[in-house]
Design a protein around this motif. Sequence first.
Motif, short mmCIF file in Angstrom:
data_model
loop_
_atom_site.label_atom_id
_atom_site.label_comp_id
_atom_site.label_asym_id
_atom_site.label_seq_id
_atom_site.Cartn_x
_atom_site.Cartn_y
_atom_site.Cartn_z
N LEU A 1 5.15 -4.27 -13.34
CA LEU A 1 6.40 -3.56 -13.08
C LEU A 1 7.60 -4.20 -13.77
O LEU A 1 8.50 -3.48 -14.23
N ALA A 2 7.61 -5.54 -13.84
CA ALA A 2 8.81 -6.23 -14.37
C ALA A 2 8.40 -7.47 -15.14
O ALA A 2 8.60 -8.61 -14.70
N PRO A 3 7.80 -7.29 -16.33
CA PRO A 3 7.30 -8.44 -17.09
C PRO A 3 8.39 -9.38 -17.60
O PRO A 3 8.09 -10.52 -17.96
N GLY B 1 9.02 -5.85 -2.92
CA GLY B 1 7.88 -6.06 -2.04
C GLY B 1 6.76 -6.83 -2.72
O GLY B 1 6.21 -7.78 -2.14
N GLN B 2 6.41 -6.45 -3.93
CA GLN B 2 5.33 -7.13 -4.65
C GLN B 2 5.70 -8.58 -4.96
O GLN B 2 4.88 -9.49 -4.81
N ARG B 3 6.95 -8.79 -5.36
CA ARG B 3 7.39 -10.14 -5.71
C ARG B 3 7.40 -11.06 -4.48
O ARG B 3 6.94 -12.20 -4.54
N GLU B 4 7.93 -10.55 -3.38
CA GLU B 4 8.01 -11.36 -2.17
C GLU B 4 6.63 -11.58 -1.55
O GLU B 4 6.35 -12.66 -1.01
N GLU C 1 -2.82 -12.87 -6.13
CA GLU C 1 -3.20 -12.39 -7.46
C GLU C 1 -2.89 -10.90 -7.62
O GLU C 1 -2.31 -10.49 -8.63
N ALA C 2 -3.25 -10.11 -6.63
CA ALA C 2 -2.99 -8.67 -6.72
C ALA C 2 -1.51 -8.39 -6.82
O ALA C 2 -1.07 -7.56 -7.63
N ALA C 3 -0.70 -9.09 -6.02
CA ALA C 3 0.75 -8.86 -6.02
C ALA C 3 1.39 -9.35 -7.31
O ALA C 3 2.28 -8.68 -7.86
N VAL C 4 0.96 -10.50 -7.80
CA VAL C 4 1.53 -11.04 -9.05
C VAL C 4 1.22 -10.11 -10.21
O VAL C 4 2.09 -9.81 -11.03
N ARG C 5 -0.02 -9.66 -10.30
CA ARG C 5 -0.40 -8.78 -11.42
C ARG C 5 0.40 -7.48 -11.37
O ARG C 5 0.87 -7.00 -12.40
N ARG C 6 0.56 -6.93 -10.17
CA ARG C 6 1.32 -5.68 -10.05
C ARG C 6 2.79 -5.91 -10.38
O ARG C 6 3.41 -5.12 -11.08
N ALA C 7 3.35 -7.00 -9.86
CA ALA C 7 4.76 -7.31 -10.13
C ALA C 7 4.98 -7.52 -11.63
O ALA C 7 5.99 -7.08 -12.18
N PHE C 8 4.03 -8.19 -12.28
CA PHE C 8 4.18 -8.45 -13.72
C PHE C 8 4.08 -7.15 -14.51
O PHE C 8 4.75 -6.99 -15.55
N GLU D 1 0.83 -1.20 0.00
CA GLU D 1 0.00 0.00 0.00
C GLU D 1 0.87 1.26 0.00
O GLU D 1 0.55 2.24 -0.68
N GLN D 2 1.96 1.22 0.75
CA GLN D 2 2.80 2.40 0.89
C GLN D 2 3.66 2.65 -0.35
O GLN D 2 3.97 3.80 -0.66
N ASP D 3 4.06 1.57 -1.02
CA ASP D 3 4.91 1.72 -2.20
C ASP D 3 4.53 0.66 -3.22
O ASP D 3 5.07 -0.44 -3.24
N ARG D 4 3.58 1.01 -4.08
CA ARG D 4 3.09 0.06 -5.08
C ARG D 4 4.15 -0.26 -6.14
O ARG D 4 4.02 -1.23 -6.87
N ASN D 5 5.20 0.54 -6.20
CA ASN D 5 6.24 0.34 -7.21
C ASN D 5 7.46 -0.42 -6.68
O ASN D 5 8.47 -0.52 -7.37
#
Length: 259
Positions: A126-128, A99-102, A117-124, A91-95
Amino acid sequence: MPFLRPLGPVLLLAALVALSACKGKEERAEEHYQRALEFVASGDAERAKIEFRNVFRLNGEHTQARLAFARLLRDEGDVERALSHYLLLAEQDRNSIEGQRELAALALSAGDLGAAEAAVRRAFTLAPDDPEVRGLKATLDYREGSDRPAALAMAEGVLAEAPGNVPANMVLIADRMNAEDPQGALVRADAAIAALEAAGADPDPGLHLARLAALEATGDDAAVGLQLTRMAGLFPDDAAIGRALVQWRVAQGDLAGAE
Protein backbone atom coordinates in the motif's frame (compact mmCIF):
# COMPACT_ATOMS: atom_id res chain seq x y z
CA MET A 1 -38.58 -10.47 -20.18
CA PRO A 2 -41.54 -9.71 -17.88
CA PHE A 3 -41.59 -6.35 -16.14
CA LEU A 4 -40.94 -6.33 -12.44
CA ARG A 5 -44.11 -5.81 -10.50
CA PRO A 6 -44.17 -2.78 -8.19
CA LEU A 7 -44.15 -3.46 -4.49
CA GLY A 8 -47.54 -3.52 -2.84
CA PRO A 9 -48.30 -1.05 -0.04
CA VAL A 10 -47.46 -3.52 2.74
CA LEU A 11 -44.15 -4.60 1.22
CA LEU A 12 -43.22 -1.00 0.43
CA LEU A 13 -43.91 0.04 4.00
CA ALA A 14 -41.83 -2.87 5.33
CA ALA A 15 -38.94 -1.92 3.07
CA LEU A 16 -39.05 1.70 4.22
CA VAL A 17 -39.16 0.66 7.87
CA ALA A 18 -36.15 -1.64 7.36
CA LEU A 19 -34.22 1.13 5.59
CA SER A 20 -35.08 3.58 8.34
CA ALA A 21 -33.96 1.13 11.06
CA CYS A 22 -30.67 0.51 9.26
CA LYS A 23 -30.01 4.21 8.90
CA GLY A 24 -30.95 4.76 12.52
CA LYS A 25 -28.45 2.13 13.70
CA GLU A 26 -25.62 3.71 11.69
CA GLU A 27 -26.41 7.16 13.02
CA ARG A 28 -26.56 5.92 16.60
CA ALA A 29 -23.30 4.02 16.11
CA GLU A 30 -21.64 7.21 14.89
CA GLU A 31 -22.94 9.11 17.93
CA HIS A 32 -21.44 6.48 20.25
CA TYR A 33 -18.17 6.65 18.29
CA GLN A 34 -17.92 10.41 18.69
CA ARG A 35 -18.60 10.10 22.43
CA ALA A 36 -15.94 7.39 22.68
CA LEU A 37 -13.40 9.73 21.08
CA GLU A 38 -14.32 12.44 23.58
CA PHE A 39 -13.76 10.06 26.49
CA VAL A 40 -10.42 8.93 25.03
CA ALA A 41 -9.32 12.56 24.70
CA SER A 42 -10.30 13.26 28.32
CA GLY A 43 -8.48 10.17 29.58
CA ASP A 44 -11.63 8.28 30.63
CA ALA A 45 -10.74 4.91 29.13
CA GLU A 46 -13.45 2.90 30.87
CA ARG A 47 -16.32 5.03 29.62
CA ALA A 48 -14.70 5.10 26.18
CA LYS A 49 -14.73 1.30 26.13
CA ILE A 50 -18.43 1.26 26.90
CA GLU A 51 -19.10 3.60 23.98
CA PHE A 52 -16.95 1.53 21.63
CA ARG A 53 -18.88 -1.60 22.58
CA ASN A 54 -22.10 0.26 21.81
CA VAL A 55 -20.69 1.15 18.38
CA PHE A 56 -19.89 -2.46 17.54
CA ARG A 57 -23.28 -3.66 18.82
CA LEU A 58 -24.93 -1.38 16.27
CA ASN A 59 -22.33 -1.51 13.50
CA GLY A 60 -19.72 -4.23 13.67
CA GLU A 61 -17.99 -2.90 10.56
CA HIS A 62 -17.28 0.62 11.83
CA THR A 63 -13.60 0.50 10.91
CA GLN A 64 -12.66 3.89 12.35
CA ALA A 65 -14.04 2.83 15.73
CA ARG A 66 -12.24 -0.50 15.43
CA LEU A 67 -8.94 1.28 14.82
CA ALA A 68 -9.46 3.72 17.69
CA PHE A 69 -10.43 0.90 20.07
CA ALA A 70 -7.39 -1.16 19.08
CA ARG A 71 -5.18 1.86 19.76
CA LEU A 72 -6.76 2.35 23.18
CA LEU A 73 -6.13 -1.29 24.12
CA ARG A 74 -2.58 -1.13 22.76
CA ASP A 75 -1.78 2.01 24.74
CA GLU A 76 -3.13 0.33 27.89
CA GLY A 77 -0.78 -2.60 27.33
CA ASP A 78 -3.55 -5.08 26.54
CA VAL A 79 -1.59 -6.54 23.64
CA GLU A 80 -3.65 -9.70 23.11
CA ARG A 81 -7.00 -7.90 22.79
CA ALA A 82 -5.45 -5.08 20.76
CA LEU A 83 -4.03 -7.61 18.30
CA SER A 84 -7.42 -9.29 17.93
CA HIS A 85 -9.07 -5.99 17.00
CA TYR A 86 -6.26 -5.01 14.63
CA LEU A 87 -6.59 -8.39 12.93
CA LEU A 88 -10.34 -7.92 12.57
CA LEU A 89 -9.74 -4.46 11.13
CA ALA A 90 -7.27 -5.93 8.63
CA GLU A 91 -9.99 -8.32 7.46
CA GLN A 92 -12.64 -5.61 7.24
CA ASP A 93 -10.45 -3.05 5.48
CA ARG A 94 -7.32 -4.43 3.83
CA ASN A 95 -6.53 -0.97 2.46
CA SER A 96 -6.23 0.74 5.84
CA ILE A 97 -2.57 1.71 5.88
CA GLU A 98 -2.86 2.87 9.51
CA GLY A 99 -4.36 -0.46 10.54
CA GLN A 100 -1.83 -2.59 8.65
CA ARG A 101 1.11 -0.51 9.86
CA GLU A 102 0.05 -0.53 13.50
CA LEU A 103 -0.80 -4.23 13.37
CA ALA A 104 2.66 -4.93 11.97
CA ALA A 105 4.40 -2.91 14.70
CA LEU A 106 2.42 -4.50 17.53
CA ALA A 107 2.77 -8.03 16.16
CA LEU A 108 6.53 -7.59 15.81
CA SER A 109 6.85 -6.33 19.38
CA ALA A 110 4.73 -9.26 20.59
CA GLY A 111 6.77 -11.78 18.60
CA ASP A 112 3.83 -12.84 16.43
CA LEU A 113 5.81 -13.11 13.22
CA GLY A 114 2.96 -14.69 11.27
CA ALA A 115 0.64 -11.74 11.80
CA ALA A 116 3.54 -9.34 11.42
CA GLU A 117 4.61 -10.74 8.06
CA ALA A 118 1.13 -10.51 6.56
CA ALA A 119 0.65 -6.95 7.82
CA VAL A 120 4.12 -5.76 6.76
CA ARG A 121 3.75 -7.19 3.26
CA ARG A 122 0.32 -5.60 2.85
CA ALA A 123 1.48 -2.26 4.26
CA PHE A 124 4.50 -2.28 1.94
CA THR A 125 2.20 -2.93 -1.02
CA LEU A 126 0.00 0.00 0.00
CA ALA A 127 2.77 2.47 0.88
CA PRO A 128 6.23 1.35 -0.28
CA ASP A 129 7.70 4.84 0.21
CA ASP A 130 6.47 5.30 3.76
CA PRO A 131 9.52 5.40 6.10
CA GLU A 132 7.60 3.77 8.94
CA VAL A 133 6.53 0.89 6.72
CA ARG A 134 10.06 0.46 5.37
CA GLY A 135 11.43 0.46 8.91
CA LEU A 136 9.02 -2.34 9.82
CA LYS A 137 9.92 -4.27 6.67
CA ALA A 138 13.61 -3.95 7.49
CA THR A 139 12.87 -5.31 10.97
CA LEU A 140 10.94 -8.28 9.64
CA ASP A 141 13.51 -9.06 6.93
CA TYR A 142 16.37 -8.84 9.44
CA ARG A 143 14.60 -11.16 11.88
CA GLU A 144 13.85 -13.68 9.16
CA GLY A 145 17.51 -13.53 8.15
CA SER A 146 17.13 -14.38 4.48
CA ASP A 147 18.88 -11.20 3.27
CA ARG A 148 20.24 -9.23 6.19
CA PRO A 149 22.47 -6.94 4.09
CA ALA A 150 19.38 -5.74 2.21
CA ALA A 151 17.51 -5.25 5.49
CA LEU A 152 20.41 -3.19 6.88
CA ALA A 153 20.56 -1.10 3.71
CA MET A 154 16.83 -0.43 3.95
CA ALA A 155 17.19 0.57 7.61
CA GLU A 156 20.01 2.97 6.75
CA GLY A 157 17.89 4.47 3.99
CA VAL A 158 15.01 5.02 6.40
CA LEU A 159 17.26 6.79 8.90
CA ALA A 160 18.55 9.11 6.19
CA GLU A 161 14.95 10.37 5.93
CA ALA A 162 13.75 9.87 9.51
CA PRO A 163 16.64 9.66 12.03
CA GLY A 164 14.27 8.92 14.91
CA ASN A 165 12.57 5.92 13.29
CA VAL A 166 12.63 3.35 16.09
CA PRO A 167 12.32 0.08 14.10
CA ALA A 168 15.14 1.05 11.72
CA ASN A 169 17.35 2.09 14.62
CA MET A 170 16.64 -1.16 16.45
CA VAL A 171 17.70 -3.15 13.39
CA LEU A 172 21.09 -1.43 13.32
CA ILE A 173 21.54 -1.73 17.10
CA ALA A 174 20.67 -5.44 16.98
CA ASP A 175 23.15 -5.96 14.17
CA ARG A 176 25.97 -4.42 16.23
CA MET A 177 25.05 -6.56 19.23
CA ASN A 178 24.97 -9.69 17.05
CA ALA A 179 28.43 -8.71 15.77
CA GLU A 180 29.62 -8.54 19.42
CA ASP A 181 30.20 -4.82 19.06
CA PRO A 182 28.46 -3.33 22.12
CA GLN A 183 30.26 0.00 21.74
CA GLY A 184 28.91 0.31 18.21
CA ALA A 185 25.45 -0.60 19.49
CA LEU A 186 25.79 2.07 22.19
CA VAL A 187 26.69 4.70 19.61
CA ARG A 188 23.63 3.72 17.56
CA ALA A 189 21.34 3.77 20.60
CA ASP A 190 22.61 7.19 21.71
CA ALA A 191 22.07 8.62 18.22
CA ALA A 192 18.53 7.22 18.08
CA ILE A 193 17.61 8.57 21.52
CA ALA A 194 19.05 11.97 20.64
CA ALA A 195 17.07 12.05 17.38
CA LEU A 196 13.81 11.40 19.24
CA GLU A 197 14.63 14.10 21.80
CA ALA A 198 15.43 16.58 19.04
CA ALA A 199 12.08 15.84 17.41
CA GLY A 200 10.24 16.38 20.70
CA ALA A 201 8.96 12.79 20.66
CA ASP A 202 8.25 10.69 23.73
CA PRO A 203 11.16 8.50 24.88
CA ASP A 204 11.01 4.96 23.59
CA PRO A 205 11.47 2.20 26.18
CA GLY A 206 12.81 -0.22 23.58
CA LEU A 207 15.69 2.07 22.67
CA HIS A 208 16.57 2.56 26.32
CA LEU A 209 16.47 -1.18 26.93
CA ALA A 210 18.79 -1.65 23.95
CA ARG A 211 21.15 0.95 25.42
CA LEU A 212 21.05 -0.86 28.76
CA ALA A 213 21.88 -4.17 27.06
CA ALA A 214 24.82 -2.57 25.27
CA LEU A 215 26.16 -1.11 28.54
CA GLU A 216 25.79 -4.47 30.30
CA ALA A 217 27.76 -6.09 27.47
CA THR A 218 30.60 -3.59 28.00
CA GLY A 219 30.79 -4.50 31.69
CA ASP A 220 30.51 -0.88 32.83
CA ASP A 221 28.57 -1.33 36.08
CA ALA A 222 28.52 2.37 36.93
CA ALA A 223 27.07 3.26 33.54
CA VAL A 224 24.47 0.50 33.92
CA GLY A 225 23.36 2.04 37.21
CA LEU A 226 23.10 5.49 35.66
CA GLN A 227 21.06 4.10 32.79
CA LEU A 228 18.70 2.27 35.15
CA THR A 229 18.26 5.45 37.18
CA ARG A 230 17.54 7.39 34.01
CA MET A 231 15.01 4.81 32.85
CA ALA A 232 13.28 4.79 36.25
CA GLY A 233 12.77 8.54 35.85
CA LEU A 234 11.56 8.29 32.26
CA PHE A 235 9.23 5.32 32.82
CA PRO A 236 8.04 5.54 36.45
CA ASP A 237 5.11 3.17 35.89
CA ASP A 238 7.33 0.30 34.71
CA ALA A 239 7.71 -1.89 37.79
CA ALA A 240 10.32 -4.09 36.09
CA ILE A 241 12.71 -1.15 35.77
CA GLY A 242 12.21 -0.27 39.43
CA ARG A 243 12.99 -3.85 40.46
CA ALA A 244 16.09 -3.91 38.27
CA LEU A 245 17.35 -0.68 39.84
CA VAL A 246 16.78 -2.06 43.35
CA GLN A 247 18.66 -5.25 42.46
CA TRP A 248 21.53 -3.23 41.02
CA ARG A 249 21.82 -1.12 44.17
CA VAL A 250 21.76 -4.22 46.35
CA ALA A 251 24.52 -5.77 44.22
CA GLN A 252 26.55 -2.59 44.71
CA GLY A 253 26.08 -2.78 48.47
CA ASP A 254 23.92 0.37 48.49
CA LEU A 255 21.19 -0.95 50.79
CA ALA A 256 19.98 2.53 51.74
CA GLY A 257 19.62 3.46 48.08
CA ALA A 258 17.83 0.17 47.37
CA GLU A 259 15.38 0.84 50.19
